[in-house]
Structure formats: C-alpha cells, structure tokens
Design an enzyme around this catalytic site. Structure first.
Site, mmCIF file in Angstrom:
data_model
loop_
_atom_site.group_PDB
_atom_site.id
_atom_site.type_symbol
_atom_site.label_atom_id
_atom_site.label_comp_id
_atom_site.label_asym_id
_atom_site.label_seq_id
_atom_site.Cartn_x
_atom_site.Cartn_y
_atom_site.Cartn_z
ATOM 1 N N CYS A 69 0.759 -1.251 -0.112
ATOM 2 C CA CYS A 69 0.005 0.012 -0.036
ATOM 3 C C CYS A 69 0.947 1.080 -0.115
ATOM 4 O O CYS A 69 1.992 1.271 0.793
ATOM 5 C CB CYS A 69 -0.795 -0.203 1.340
ATOM 6 N N GLU A 105 -7.326 2.396 3.005
ATOM 7 C CA GLU A 105 -7.408 3.202 4.264
ATOM 8 C C GLU A 105 -8.743 3.119 5.011
ATOM 9 O O GLU A 105 -8.802 2.972 6.411
ATOM 10 C CB GLU A 105 -6.902 4.531 3.965
ATOM 11 N N ASP A 119 -12.260 -5.062 22.212
ATOM 12 C CA ASP A 119 -10.983 -4.949 23.098
ATOM 13 C C ASP A 119 -11.756 -4.068 24.556
ATOM 14 O O ASP A 119 -11.321 -4.592 25.591
ATOM 15 C CB ASP A 119 -9.602 -4.296 22.759
#
Length: 153
Positions: A69, A105, A119
């Site tokens: 990328c 992105e 998380d």
C-alpha cells in the site's frame, strides 16, 4: 510457488486527483454491553471516542500495515457509529488528493474501530467460560468509492 516478484504498483505517471472511499462494518454485542456503552459504564472508558481515535490513527498508518500500500496524504477522515439493538455499525470515510485510492485506508479504519470496540468491552462480552459466543465482527466492506472532481458529491 510461482516465484513471481512482489512489488508496489508503479503510480509515478498517474496524476493526483480527488479520491474518497467510505467503508462500513458491524460488531454484534450483547444487549447489556450496548446499554453499558450508551450509559458510559464500560470500565475501560468512552468506547466510541477511543474507537474513533483508533480508526483515525489506523487510516493514517495503513501503508505501514499493508505491505504494498502506498503512503498517501490523508486530507480528511470521518468516523461515525450507529447503534441498534444488536450492535454497533462503524462507518469511515477517507478523502485525499493523490495518485491512488483510499479504499484500503477506509477498510483499515473500520476494522480497527471494530477491534477497538471489542477490546474495550471484552470483559462484558465473555461468558462464564471466558468465551465470546455473542460477539461477531461482520460485513466489513466498501460502500462507495469516488475518483475525480466530476464525481464529487
């Protein structure tokens, strides 16, 4: 194995033009977890603001994570969340004026936003055996891609 060479696509001759991509994804959570997010009772803190910040940072560093990328100038990132009775949708829009697009992105931003949510709420999502039977990240995809001023909304 084919032994083919791995290399970045050569974009040297491509002109820099306006580009935009929007991606979305969804994380399924328990109703009690969603309520804790809404009421600000998650022990790790403000889930959506941390996830928004993580998504923006991930967008800006996508080129460091995906080997082929290109590093490109990010001119704008927006991160929105929509909560319903089953979970949280993350929507990330990325803009640039560059020689290559920003789909990776936008997808990276969505992925990291959803992982950050997981998380932050994992203690609330675990069952008695420490497993996550209700928590699912799904439907990560590009919603829209824009290239050039003529397509700009």
């Amino acid at each position: 194995m084919s032994g083919r060479e791995v290399r970045m696509v050569d974009i040297t001759e491509k002109p820099a033009v306006y580009r935009e991509a929007t991606a979305r994804g969804y994380i399924r959570l328990k109703p009690e977890t969603l309520q804790a997010i809404i009421e600000g009772r998650v022990p790790k803190g403000d889930v959506l603001n941390v996830a928004r910040t993580a998504a923006i940072l991930a967008v800006k560093r996508t080129w460091e994570t995906l080997p082929l990328c290109h590093p490109i100038p990010i001119t704008s990132v927006s991160v929105d969340f929509n909560l319903d009775e089953r979970g949280v949708e993350a929507v990330v829009t990325v803009k640039t004026t560059a020689q290559t697009g920003v789909e990776m992105e936008a997808l990276t931003g969505v992925s990291i936003a959803l992982l950050t949510i997981w998380d932050m709420v994992k203690a609330l999502e675990k069952d008695e055996r420490g497993q996550y039977p209700h928590t699912i990240i799904q439907e990560i995809r590009v919603l829209e891609k824009v290239k050039g001023e003529q397509n700009r909304v």
